[in-house]
Design an enzyme around this catalytic site. Structure first.
Site, PDB file in Angstrom:
ATOM      1  N   SER A 101       0.828  -1.193   0.000  1.00 14.80           N
ATOM      2  CA  SER A 101       0.000   0.000   0.000  1.00 14.80           C
ATOM      3  C   SER A 101       0.877   1.264   0.000  1.00 14.80           C
ATOM      4  O   SER A 101       1.690   1.451  -0.894  1.00 14.80           O
ATOM      5  CB  SER A 101      -0.958  -0.036   1.186  1.00 14.80           C
ATOM      6  N   ASP A 108     -10.048  -3.040  -5.863  1.00 10.60           N
ATOM      7  CA  ASP A 108      -9.204  -2.060  -5.168  1.00 10.60           C
ATOM      8  C   ASP A 108      -9.102  -0.812  -6.034  1.00 10.60           C
ATOM      9  O   ASP A 108      -8.777  -0.915  -7.229  1.00 10.60           O
ATOM     10  CB  ASP A 108      -7.814  -2.657  -4.935  1.00 10.60           C
ATOM     11  N   HIS A 125      -8.177  -4.472  -1.039  1.00  6.56           N
ATOM     12  CA  HIS A 125      -7.016  -3.821  -0.442  1.00  6.56           C
ATOM     13  C   HIS A 125      -6.849  -4.294   1.005  1.00  6.56           C
ATOM     14  O   HIS A 125      -7.818  -4.612   1.689  1.00  6.56           O
ATOM     15  CB  HIS A 125      -7.192  -2.303  -0.472  1.00  6.56           C
TER      16      HIS A 125
END
Length: 314
Positions: free
Chosen positions: A155, A250, A280
């Site tokens: 991320s 996502d 995610h």
């Protein structure tokens, strides 16, 4: 929210994660809730794994390595940037990521406690990463191999891992042997189709992503800095071989997919892994079959790095 076709085990993970949702604006409360969620989803330490805490010039680090004598040149090593929107998490919150890798590959993972936004926006987190990277390259830790080194991040950490590769290249320093990016953030722009298609996706919404970006990159010039947002780079040549994993549902899907495409076009070896049915932050859902597949793919890439190193350094 749109109807996402999630595997029941993953849907259960999403539901459990909702227990830690924090609607307060107070950053300390949000950080506490994030740390609680990470702890909740962290399984027991794998057998035969050693954990040591240390520091590099005041930057706290956590080293995960096999609990047996290291090879002569030390363990192949992965410098890891944790996720958390650049504003949450630490070197201690993401044990689950290191556990997932170390169960599969005989490497050491070094997690760092980079400074957090909004108190410390870009480039502070990247500078901390470069400081620890230099220490690894110098051989400051005898149990870690200073030659066989990868960088990884999930991320927000993925943007920092990719940015580290660009910063090293621009400084004419050697590249990592591998960059491993899990559902990375790679642009502050909003034109990506996935940011519309999955704007309300579980675990990360487009609105939440944009709010995190504002704290990390408070000025327009920073949003266009390739070291912060690597998709803004005009030249992506000469970078480390890459593994890029994306989650199907996502807002960041197109970030990773487009970066893989551009890296390949620039002549870099790239492997793109699409986590079908994943959302995610799903790497915390250890035990879910699709998540285990994601870890297996990342680990295979790192194992390939270790094998290639061994061929040239018997």
């Amino acid at each position: 929210m749109s109807n996402y076709n999630l595997d029941p085990a993953l849907a259960a993970y999403v539901a459990e994660s909702a227990m830690f949702a924090c609607t307060e604006q107070d950053m300390s409360a949000r950080r506490h809730a994030f740390a609680e969620a990470c702890a909740y989803f962290t399984r027991e330490r794998p057998a035969g794994l050693k954990i040591e805490d240390g520091e590099v010039n005041g930057i706290a680090i956590r080293i995960y390595s096999p609990a047996r004598p290291a090879p002569e040149k030390g363990w192949p090593t992965v410098l890891y940037f944790h996720g958390g929107g650049w504003s949450m998490g630490s070197h201690t919150t993401h044990d689950w990521f290191a556990f997932g890798i170390c169960r599969r590959v005989n490497v050491a993972v070094v997690a760092l406690n980079y400074r957090l936004a909004p108190e410390h926006p870009f480039p502070a987190p990247l500078e901390d990463g470069l400081e620890v990277w230099k220490a690894l390259r110098r051989g400051d830790f005898p149990q870690l191999n200073r030659e066989c080194l990868a960088v990884a991040g999930d991320s927000a950490g993925g943007s920092l891992a990719a940015g580290l590769c660009l910063a090293l290249r621009d400084a004419q320093q050697p590249q990592p042997d591998r960059q491993v990016l899990a559902y990375p953030v790679l642009s502050a722009k909003t034109h990506f189709a996935s940011m519309r298609l999955y704007a309300d996706a579980p675990m990360l919404t487009t609105a939440g992503l944009l709010a995190s970006l504002e704290g990390f990159l408070p000025t327009e010039s920073l949003k266009n800095d390739p070291r912060a947002m690597p998709l803004e780079a005009d030249d992506l040549s000469g970078l480390a071989p890459a593994f890029i994993g994306v989650a199907e549902y996502d807002p960041l899907f197109d970030h990773g997919a487009m970066y893989a495409q551009r890296l390949k076009a620039a002549g870099n070896p790239v492997s793109l892994y699409v986590g079908e049915g994943l959302v995610h932050a799903s790497l915390r859902a250890l035990g879910v079959s699709q998540v285990e597949g994601f870890y297996n793919a990342m680990s295979d890439s790192l194992q390939d790095m270790v094998w290639r190193y061994s061929q040239y350094h018997p």
